[in-house]
Design a protein around this motif. Structure first.
Motif, PDB file in Angstrom:
ATOM      1  N   LYS A 154       0.706  -1.083  -0.018  1.00 41.92           N
ATOM      2  CA  LYS A 154      -0.062   0.013  -0.029  1.00 41.92           C
ATOM      3  C   LYS A 154       0.775   1.235   0.083  1.00 41.92           C
ATOM      4  O   LYS A 154       0.253   2.266  -0.439  1.00 41.92           O
ATOM      5  N   ALA A 155       2.135   1.206   0.717  1.00 38.49           N
ATOM      6  CA  ALA A 155       3.082   2.136   0.648  1.00 38.49           C
ATOM      7  C   ALA A 155       3.750   2.463  -0.402  1.00 38.49           C
ATOM      8  O   ALA A 155       4.419   3.482  -0.900  1.00 38.49           O
ATOM      9  N   GLY A 156       3.712   1.445  -1.456  1.00 31.55           N
ATOM     10  CA  GLY A 156       4.236   1.566  -2.670  1.00 31.55           C
ATOM     11  C   GLY A 156       5.902   1.408  -2.553  1.00 31.55           C
ATOM     12  O   GLY A 156       6.762   2.178  -3.068  1.00 31.55           O
ATOM     13  N   ALA A 157       6.356   0.941  -1.289  1.00 31.15           N
ATOM     14  CA  ALA A 157       7.660   0.797  -0.969  1.00 31.15           C
ATOM     15  C   ALA A 157       8.496   0.326  -2.253  1.00 31.15           C
ATOM     16  O   ALA A 157       8.476  -0.746  -2.763  1.00 31.15           O
ATOM     17  N   SER A 158       9.938   0.863  -2.082  1.00 33.47           N
ATOM     18  CA  SER A 158      10.699   0.313  -3.024  1.00 33.47           C
ATOM     19  C   SER A 158      11.502  -0.919  -2.434  1.00 33.47           C
ATOM     20  O   SER A 158      11.132  -1.147  -1.400  1.00 33.47           O
ATOM     21  N   MET A 159      12.078  -1.570  -3.412  1.00 31.61           N
ATOM     22  CA  MET A 159      12.947  -2.657  -2.820  1.00 31.61           C
ATOM     23  C   MET A 159      13.723  -2.317  -1.706  1.00 31.61           C
ATOM     24  O   MET A 159      14.568  -1.321  -1.708  1.00 31.61           O
ATOM     25  N   ASN A 160      14.273  -2.916  -0.688  1.00 29.60           N
ATOM     26  CA  ASN A 160      15.098  -2.750   0.201  1.00 29.60           C
ATOM     27  C   ASN A 160      16.674  -2.427   0.038  1.00 29.60           C
ATOM     28  O   ASN A 160      17.119  -3.485  -0.329  1.00 29.60           O
ATOM     29  N   GLN A 161      16.840  -1.123  -0.074  1.00 24.18           N
ATOM     30  CA  GLN A 161      18.272  -0.705  -0.698  1.00 24.18           C
ATOM     31  C   GLN A 161      19.318  -1.373   0.162  1.00 24.18           C
ATOM     32  O   GLN A 161      20.432  -1.177   0.016  1.00 24.18           O
ATOM     33  N   ARG A 162      18.882  -1.942   1.437  1.00 31.66           N
ATOM     34  CA  ARG A 162      19.962  -2.496   2.515  1.00 31.66           C
ATOM     35  C   ARG A 162      20.104  -3.867   2.278  1.00 31.66           C
ATOM     36  O   ARG A 162      20.880  -4.518   2.980  1.00 31.66           O
ATOM     37  N   SER A 163      19.421  -4.466   1.429  1.00 32.05           N
ATOM     38  CA  SER A 163      19.380  -5.918   1.482  1.00 32.05           C
ATOM     39  C   SER A 163      20.721  -6.386   0.996  1.00 32.05           C
ATOM     40  O   SER A 163      21.139  -7.529   1.664  1.00 32.05           O
ATOM     41  N   ILE A 164      21.506  -5.896   0.091  1.00 32.80           N
ATOM     42  CA  ILE A 164      22.851  -6.344  -0.317  1.00 32.80           C
ATOM     43  C   ILE A 164      23.834  -6.288   0.726  1.00 32.80           C
ATOM     44  O   ILE A 164      24.576  -6.953   1.087  1.00 32.80           O
ATOM     45  N   PRO A 165      23.836  -5.041   1.542  1.00 32.63           N
ATOM     46  CA  PRO A 165      24.811  -4.968   2.562  1.00 32.63           C
ATOM     47  C   PRO A 165      24.482  -6.001   3.771  1.00 32.63           C
ATOM     48  O   PRO A 165      25.523  -6.507   4.250  1.00 32.63           O
ATOM     49  N   GLU A 166      23.151  -6.127   3.926  1.00 33.00           N
ATOM     50  CA  GLU A 166      22.620  -7.124   4.915  1.00 33.00           C
ATOM     51  C   GLU A 166      23.175  -8.581   4.595  1.00 33.00           C
ATOM     52  O   GLU A 166      23.876  -9.549   5.346  1.00 33.00           O
ATOM     53  N   ALA A 190      24.982  -8.552  14.653  1.00 29.12           N
ATOM     54  CA  ALA A 190      23.796  -7.949  13.925  1.00 29.12           C
ATOM     55  C   ALA A 190      23.519  -7.012  14.533  1.00 29.12           C
ATOM     56  O   ALA A 190      22.790  -5.989  14.022  1.00 29.12           O
ATOM     57  N   VAL A 191      23.380  -7.341  15.756  1.00 28.97           N
ATOM     58  CA  VAL A 191      22.603  -5.875  16.811  1.00 28.97           C
ATOM     59  C   VAL A 191      23.771  -4.791  16.583  1.00 28.97           C
ATOM     60  O   VAL A 191      23.073  -3.630  16.413  1.00 28.97           O
ATOM     61  N   ALA A 192      24.964  -4.957  16.508  1.00 28.52           N
ATOM     62  CA  ALA A 192      25.899  -3.925  16.369  1.00 28.52           C
ATOM     63  C   ALA A 192      25.630  -3.177  15.124  1.00 28.52           C
ATOM     64  O   ALA A 192      25.936  -2.022  14.840  1.00 28.52           O
ATOM     65  N   GLY A 193      25.327  -3.983  14.032  1.00 31.32           N
ATOM     66  CA  GLY A 193      25.395  -3.373  12.646  1.00 31.32           C
ATOM     67  C   GLY A 193      23.851  -3.082  12.133  1.00 31.32           C
ATOM     68  O   GLY A 193      23.712  -2.717  11.200  1.00 31.32           O
ATOM     69  N   GLU A 194      22.897  -3.329  13.169  1.00 31.29           N
ATOM     70  CA  GLU A 194      21.481  -2.655  13.018  1.00 31.29           C
ATOM     71  C   GLU A 194      20.958  -3.519  11.940  1.00 31.29           C
ATOM     72  O   GLU A 194      19.901  -3.042  11.383  1.00 31.29           O
ATOM     73  N   TYR A 195      21.273  -4.716  11.736  1.00 38.59           N
ATOM     74  CA  TYR A 195      20.695  -5.720  10.942  1.00 38.59           C
ATOM     75  C   TYR A 195      19.911  -6.795  11.721  1.00 38.59           C
ATOM     76  O   TYR A 195      20.158  -6.948  12.873  1.00 38.59           O
ATOM     77  N   PRO A 196      18.835  -7.386  11.047  1.00 44.14           N
ATOM     78  CA  PRO A 196      17.994  -8.306  11.612  1.00 44.14           C
ATOM     79  C   PRO A 196      19.381  -9.573  12.177  1.00 44.14           C
ATOM     80  O   PRO A 196      20.064  -9.698  11.397  1.00 44.14           O
ATOM     81  N   ILE A 197      18.854 -10.263  13.203  1.00 44.82           N
ATOM     82  CA  ILE A 197      19.699 -11.418  13.594  1.00 44.82           C
ATOM     83  C   ILE A 197      19.897 -12.294  12.460  1.00 44.82           C
ATOM     84  O   ILE A 197      20.904 -13.077  12.260  1.00 44.82           O
ATOM     85  N   LYS A 198      18.601 -12.625  12.018  1.00 51.17           N
ATOM     86  CA  LYS A 198      18.498 -13.676  10.927  1.00 51.17           C
ATOM     87  C   LYS A 198      17.811 -12.887   9.673  1.00 51.17           C
ATOM     88  O   LYS A 198      16.845 -12.332   9.847  1.00 51.17           O
ATOM     89  N   PRO A 199      18.211 -13.541   8.306  1.00 45.67           N
ATOM     90  CA  PRO A 199      17.341 -12.751   7.363  1.00 45.67           C
ATOM     91  C   PRO A 199      15.952 -13.425   7.162  1.00 45.67           C
ATOM     92  O   PRO A 199      15.829 -14.412   7.862  1.00 45.67           O
ATOM     93  N   GLN A 200      15.130 -12.617   6.522  1.00 43.12           N
ATOM     94  CA  GLN A 200      13.882 -13.306   6.208  1.00 43.12           C
ATOM     95  C   GLN A 200      13.936 -14.623   5.290  1.00 43.12           C
ATOM     96  O   GLN A 200      15.037 -14.935   4.780  1.00 43.12           O
ATOM     97  N   TYR A 201      12.644 -15.123   5.194  1.00 41.06           N
ATOM     98  CA  TYR A 201      12.603 -16.485   4.547  1.00 41.06           C
ATOM     99  C   TYR A 201      13.591 -16.801   3.315  1.00 41.06           C
ATOM    100  O   TYR A 201      14.529 -17.650   3.426  1.00 41.06           O
ATOM    101  N   PHE A 202      13.371 -15.894   2.224  1.00 43.71           N
ATOM    102  CA  PHE A 202      14.118 -16.105   0.929  1.00 43.71           C
ATOM    103  C   PHE A 202      15.503 -15.884   0.983  1.00 43.71           C
ATOM    104  O   PHE A 202      16.423 -16.513   0.509  1.00 43.71           O
ATOM    105  N   ARG A 203      15.884 -14.834   1.799  1.00 42.50           N
ATOM    106  CA  ARG A 203      17.368 -14.552   2.087  1.00 42.50           C
ATOM    107  C   ARG A 203      18.034 -15.664   2.645  1.00 42.50           C
ATOM    108  O   ARG A 203      18.936 -15.786   2.327  1.00 42.50           O
ATOM    109  N   PHE A 204      17.316 -15.936   3.861  1.00 38.03           N
ATOM    110  CA  PHE A 204      17.829 -17.244   4.529  1.00 38.03           C
ATOM    111  C   PHE A 204      18.108 -18.344   3.401  1.00 38.03           C
ATOM    112  O   PHE A 204      19.418 -18.957   3.514  1.00 38.03           O
TER     113      PHE A 204
END
Length: 710
Positions: free
Chosen positions: A229-241, A348-362
């Motif tokens: 609904k927000a028309g969100a763009s793809m997560n630009q942090r996904s590759i650094p994560e 992960a906490v220090a880098g402000e990333y999730p501890i584990k990636p979401q389903y597809f990324r995992f």
């Protein structure tokens, strides 16, 4: 969230593994944690689903009967119900560990120990107050609930598995001092103790626990809806994560270049193209300079293939040498990644990333790990969504990239115009790496050319009409005229891969034979697939996971070709359509090609709209691999009713059009049952059923039809 893994061993196993200290140490009694119990119960639920009616599961402990009143044996096998399993499991997760003095005196617990005896009540034990219910299981395993009434014991030692004093003669004979507890009670007190005790357990990875843990990483439907609904763009942090995740499981990102990747993006045909590439390169041969007297060993290339989504089981997404990865290996590699991320959660906490990636990324991370450990010679990676920010794009230096036909797809995340979508797809291009694509529309070609220059791709090659025409001379294993385009792209990618690998010094042999045989033997379940189910011998199922405007037109053409290839008598038989599309896609647009098929070429005798749920929500038959938290449960079947209305409108646009009966069902199982009843009513009907609109629909159908994973 913690997911333990366990495996039940025999009595002769090293029972000392259950304790981290000496058998005589008081700390030994607390060595097992509740999550181990949790995993045992998950595994038992899997067995329960396969063996209903057998008294072999822990559901009796959910029974509310007072402690000591052993329920009838019929309750043992009937009390375990999937609808209360989640609640019961939450309760089980809170159980105390053995000898925990702070544990609540609720009598709950679970003891697994070998036993060849049947169900029985055991008396005796500490102070005569121990009460224990036991249920024997197939294979000699049993379960217990234990409450001990412990009085002042003067420091005597007790076996924490059996509850008997050391050296005491009881129902099982003399007790040796193998596992003991120092439960010292103040003088004059009489206290109950609850024990959660597991014996003879070796920690291993189990497939059931792996899939359960994987499902916990799915993004829920509510979050996805907000993004759309927000028309969100793809997560630009996904590759650094992803780079961070790769490093946290013990690799450098540059290590992944050794996988010699063929990277494939696109809207239509990327899965098929990836599968054809894998089929070709798997049939090539290489020469190793070791292990033989003359220094040369010739062998076939070992391949890895990563695709999405799965149809029946999650392990289909990772293939080794063309076959879904074995269950045991799936669990092994899954938990190696899971545990590595657990050990490095502080990063992960220090880098402000999730501890584990979401389903597809995992799964992407797991695939890269598995392919590395399996020492594949080549990994074919299909992009999940888009390209630029897709998790597979963590690969820095693939050998070659491919972009299949582009069209509208995942509009809320990729953009509302074809050039925007093309920008995302072209993001897999890399510095100095050649890229191949098929003919695209005029508004997308400039975008691809611009991205190739921007990303400094080695070169951008276009598949020519002559290359596609050459596929007509080839024998393709995948039916459908459109597969000639995918086949031509796959051949070009494989030839370029060979060229680049030879430049690196690799010796690759058998190119032409591999191409010929690889094209002929290629197959991709759920795409232009004809399936016969033993349970419905008179029904022929035509399966195609088409889910875009372009692919639906191709699906309609394929089914029309199949229909008109039949003789006149066969064409007179009933044609049935089963359709659904995932929420967010334009059902009216997708149905247009099928309504045209109905009005001009293949008249359907009935049309069925159903959800993508293999079974009704809450059904005990639903396998864990089919769990999908990314969609809302709609008991009103709103989407299916809208699709039915859209179909009626489209068919009515032609005054001469015949409206076939329309059905709406809450599950695929219900739709299949309707078809089965229709066929059984008249053995001469032999209906042909086209199932399309979603790969999840195809997967659910194959699950209901009990198809083999392949």
């Amino acid at each position: 969230m913690s997911f333990g893994r366990v495996y039940l061993e025999t009595r002769q196993a090293k029972e000392a593994r259950a304790f981290t200290d000496s058998p005589n140490a008081s700390t030994a009694r607390a060595s097992y944690k509740p999550h181990d119990v949790k995993a045992v119960l998950k595994e038992e639920r899997f067995e329960y689903e396969k063996n209903k009616g057998k008294a072999r599961h822990a559901g009796e402990w959910w029974n509310k009967k007072p402690l000591g009143q052993e329920p009838p044996h019929t309750n043992y096998r009937d009390s375990y119900r999937s609808h209360n399993y989640a609640e019961w499991l939450r309760s089980a997760a809170k159980l105390p560990v053995a000898g925990n003095k702070s544990a609540p005196n609720d009598g709950a617990g679970a003891l697994y120990t070998p036993s060849s005896a049947g169900s029985r009540k055991i008396g005796g034990g500490i102070g005569g107050g121990e009460q224990r219910a036991q249920t024997a299981t197939d294979g000699g395993w049993a379960q217990y609930r234990v409450r001990k009434n412990v009085q002042e014991d003067g420091g005597k030692r007790f076996d924490i598995i059996t509850g008997y004093q050391v050296g005491e003669v009881g129902g099982f004979g003399s007790r040796a001092a193998n596992r003991v507890s120092f439960d010292k009670i103040a003088a004059g007190q009489n206290q109950n103790r609850s024990y959660d005790i597991i014996s003879n357990i070796k920690l291993v990875s189990t497939p059931m626990a792996a899939v359960d843990a994987l499902n916990s990483l799915q993004t829920n439907a509510k979050t996805l809806e907000i993004l759309r609904k927000a028309g969100a763009s793809m997560n630009q942090r996904s590759i650094p994560e992803m780079r961070s995740y790769v490093e946290r499981i013990g690799y450098k990102v540059s290590d992944l270049n050794a996988l010699n990747v063929i990277h494939v993006a696109g809207t239509k045909g990327k899965g098929s193209t990836s599968a054809i590439c894998e089929s070709i390169v798997r049939r090539m041969r290489t020469v190793n300079s070791d292990g033989n007297e003359d220094g040369n060993v010739e062998r076939s290339l070992k391949t890895g293939l990563f695709t999405s989504p799965h149809l029946i089981e999650a392990r289909e997404r990772l293939r080794i040498d063309g076959a879904p990865i074995a269950k045991e290996l799936f669990a092994k590699y899954f938990f190696e990644v899971w545990d590595a991320l657990e050990r490095t959660k502080e990063v992960a906490v220090a880098g402000e990333y999730p501890i584990k990636p979401q389903y597809f990324r995992f799964l992407t991370l797991m695939a890269l790990h598995a392919f590395t450990q399996e020492k594949v010679d080549v990994a074919v990676l299909e992009v999940g969504m888009g390209g630029t920010y897709d998790s597979t794009n963590v690969i820095e230096k693939p050998v070659v990239c491919g972009i299949t036909s582009l069209g509208f797809d995942h509009v809320p995340l990729l953009g509302t115009s074809l050039p925007e979508i093309a920008w995302h797809k072209a993001g897999i291009m890399k510095f100095g790496v050649p890229c191949y694509t098929v003919k695209q529309t005029e508004d997308m070609e400039p975008v691809l050319e611009h991205r190739a220059r921007e990303l400094h791709a080695g070169a951008l090659h276009h598949i020519t009409d002559a290359q596609v025409a050459d596929m007509q001379k080839r024998d393709l294993g995948m039916p459908g005229a459109y597969q000639r385009v995918n086949g031509a792209l796959a051949v070009a990618l494989c030839k370029e891969w060979i060229l680049q690998r030879q430049k690196s010094g690799a010796l690759i042999k058998g190119e032409e034979e591999a191409i010929t045989v690889g094209l002929k033997k290629s197959n991709w379940p759920g795409r232009a697939q004809i399936y016969l189910a033993p349970k419905f011998p008179t029904v022929t199922w035509y399966l195609d996971g088409a889910h875009t405007k372009e692919s639906m037109k191709v699906c309609a053409d394929w089914y029309s070709d199949e229909f008109h290839a039949l003789d006149e008598q066969a064409r007179s038989k009933a044609q049935i359509l089963i359709f659904n599309c995932t929420k967010g896609r334009d059902g009216l647009v997708l149905l247009k090609a099928l309504s045209q098929l109905h009005k001009t070429s293949v008249p359907f005798s009935r049309v069925i709209f159903c959800t993508n749920d293999a079974y009704r929500p809450g059904s005990a038959d639903a396998p864990t691999d089919q769990v999908n938290h990314t969609v809302f449960q709609d008991s009103e079947l709103t989407v299916q009713k809208e699709l039915a209305q859209a179909w009626t409108t489209l068919v009515s646009e032609n005054p001469a059009g015949v409206q076939p009966p329309v059905e709406i069902h809450a599950s695929i199982e219900d739709a299949v049952q309707s078809v089965g009843e229709y066929a059984a009513a008249d053995e001469t009907r032999t209906p042909r059923v086209l199932v399309t609109g979603s790969l999840y629909l195809i997967g659910g159908l194959l699950t209901v039809l009990k198809a083999e994973v392949r």
